[in-house]
Design an enzyme around this catalytic site. Sequence first.
Site, PDB file in Angstrom:
ATOM      1  N   CYS A  22      -9.706  -3.968  -4.436  1.00  0.00           N
ATOM      2  CA  CYS A  22     -11.046  -3.358  -4.443  1.00  0.00           C
ATOM      3  C   CYS A  22     -12.016  -4.150  -5.317  1.00  0.00           C
ATOM      4  O   CYS A  22     -13.220  -4.174  -5.058  1.00  0.00           O
ATOM      5  CB  CYS A  22     -10.976  -1.907  -4.888  1.00  0.00           C
ATOM      6  SG  CYS A  22     -10.216  -1.665  -6.514  1.00  0.00           S
ATOM      7  N   HIS A 335     -10.399   1.901 -10.239  1.00  0.00           N
ATOM      8  CA  HIS A 335     -10.882   1.562  -8.898  1.00  0.00           C
ATOM      9  C   HIS A 335     -12.323   1.066  -8.958  1.00  0.00           C
ATOM     10  O   HIS A 335     -13.156   1.618  -9.686  1.00  0.00           O
ATOM     11  CB  HIS A 335     -10.796   2.801  -8.004  1.00  0.00           C
ATOM     12  CG  HIS A 335     -11.113   2.544  -6.571  1.00  0.00           C
ATOM     13  ND1 HIS A 335     -10.471   1.582  -5.819  1.00  0.00           N
ATOM     14  CD2 HIS A 335     -12.015   3.134  -5.736  1.00  0.00           C
ATOM     15  CE1 HIS A 335     -10.965   1.594  -4.588  1.00  0.00           C
ATOM     16  NE2 HIS A 335     -11.893   2.528  -4.520  1.00  0.00           N
TER      17      HIS A 335
END
Length: 414
Positions: A22, A335
């Site tokens: 990510c 994340h």
Amino acid sequence: SSGINAEWPLRPGGLHNLGNTCYMAATLQCLKTVPELTEKLKQSSGQFTRQSMVGSEGICAAMKQLYTEMDKTSESVTPLVMLKVLHMTFPRFAERGEGGVFQQQDANECWTEIMRMMSEYLPGEGSTNTETVRKSYIEQYFGGENVTTMKCSETEAEPETKSIEKWTQLRCHINTDVRYMQVGLTMGLKENIEKTSATLERNAVYVKTSNVNRLPSYLTINFIRFFYKEKENINAKVLKDIKFPMEYDAFELCTPELQTKITPARDRFEALRMKKIEIELSGDVKNKKNEKKKEDKEVNYEPCSFSDDLGSSNSGYYELQAVLTHQGRSSSSGHYVAWVKHTEDNWIKCDDEKLSIVKEEDILKLSGGGDWHVAYTLLYGPKRLEIWEDEKKEEDKKEEDKKEEAVPEMEKME
């Protein structure tokens, strides 16, 4: 995603997560919002060979291929080649953890390395004698310059020194007193550092003061949100709420010389703002109709760079166009997500392959203060000054007058 595609066929495509990738996806989505950069990559001659798979040519070729593929499909794309080239060029990004899964990496570190590779491979533009031709395209559009003075605070016998420092990111420092981005940026322009003094023949404290002497068209701001915790051996995160603006004015950061240089463009922005207010307050129906017609057709804009410095900012005014956020407690976990502006009122949250529509108020909630997504890197683009029809006619008339003046008097008599 299907809802976005139905409403905006030219939406950004999602990127499949290949295992803690990510950080790369968020970086690439943010950089894709710069039209000049995507066009430059398309024009580049980078190709994949055994030798060019590693390094600056490989990175640029992989980005070119990926962005082209994203523009051709409404489906999410698997960035396998991009990831492979990134791992070959920077082996530390290929480290694996338990179960053989790729470890999470620092997105701003990835951003910085990709920019460095593009800077090495993409040449600057410009060919006129009067234009400042910078050797790198990234330096042109993303690079700023500071005038820095260094003064020893422990002796007056040592004269202060001046130097030029180049950068592609401004750093927003965070401490207990900082609540707004501008304060964090200003704080970073003055700092105490320790270094060897030739006069005192020992280490001494110096005051380093910097002011911006060149602003780029695209301004990148990195929030210093991570610090090393030796006990836990991690880069721990500062969760503090730091407010940032949707529109940013960099005037206060600049040297007096640059402030003077950007004033004419700023005056034109103010004149246009006052003109719009005047029309609104006057109830001028004719002008309001003309304004509505302008909204319905393509608007022309003034150049946002100085004529002799391609890729610079000639006003210091910026608009936020992409935000890279982190959710979690350390840079090597959690994340990363990209939030990119798509229309005047709508943004798109690019969470790997998952895309969703969000509003401006959702972007302002990314300022921090809790476990929600927190802004880590901001990308501001140039605020563009529209040209009004009457101004355009006036410019055309000036051009005609110049041509008339160039005609010899004899020709006029004939």
